[in-house]
Motif scaffolding. Structure first.
Motif: not given
Length: 187
Positions: A70, A86, A88, A104, A177, A181
């Motif tokens: 990410w 964020y 990814a 996120r 989120d 992750d």
């Protein structure tokens, strides 16, 4: 008659199953100044860029996201901050940064250098909200933590973390989120 009744009962059972599991499929949508909608886990960071958001602080020089990794995008527009997104890449090959899906978002209301733009989370602007107001607004989600400086909720696959400064009753930051992750291996 029995066939018709069985079809109706099957349809009713399928509808009940869909309704009972609907929170697992629930989506999280952030609306920025009433003009741009970001669906967590679905919207690509390139869509935010097309909507006029820039990343003057953290995106400099980023053109790729490595496999299972990410990168962050500090979203700004018209001199205001809109939090850190964020993006990814769940795949096994590098992708263009703009193709990364936002999994996120962290909104920090304490930034001393920039005002925070209007951000609605599923239709609610939490800026200035107290712990009790947040609990009321998040009443449909499962509360997983309630301590002095944190308040956490789970709603399907989404996790909402509200942080409070020790000397303040109002929320100071929010992190939302979709669990991506946990799937990524940062090298």
């Amino acid at each position: 008659m029995h066939l018709r009744k069985n079809v109706c009962l099957s349809f009713l059972a399928a509808a009940m199953l869909l309704l009972s599991g609907c929170s697992l499929g629930k989506k999280t949508v952030l609306t920025y100044d009433g003009t741009f909608e970001l669906e967590l886990g679905k919207t690509k960071v390139g869509a935010a860029m097309e909507a006029g958001f820039t990343d003057e602080l953290s995106h400099s020089g980023k053109s790729q996201i490595g496999s299972s990794s990410w990168e962050n995008f500090y979203a700004m527009k018209d001199g205001a901050t809109y939090g850190t997104m964020y993006a990814a890449n769940k795949g096994s090959k590098e992708i263009d940064f703009e193709e990364g899906k936002v999994f996120r978002v962290v909104i920090d209301y304490r930034d001393p250098d920039y005002d925070t733009g209007e951000i609605l989370i599923n239709g609610v602007n939490y800026e200035g909200y107290t712990r009790e107001q947040i609990k009321e607004a998040m009443s449909g989600a499962k509360m997983t933590l309630d301590v002095d400086t944190y308040l956490d909720f789970e709603d399907g696959k989404f996790e909402y973390t509200f942080q409070f400064d020790e000397d303040s009753e109002a929320v100071s930051s929010i992190s939302i989120d979709d669990g991506t992750d946990w799937e990524l291996v940062i090298k």
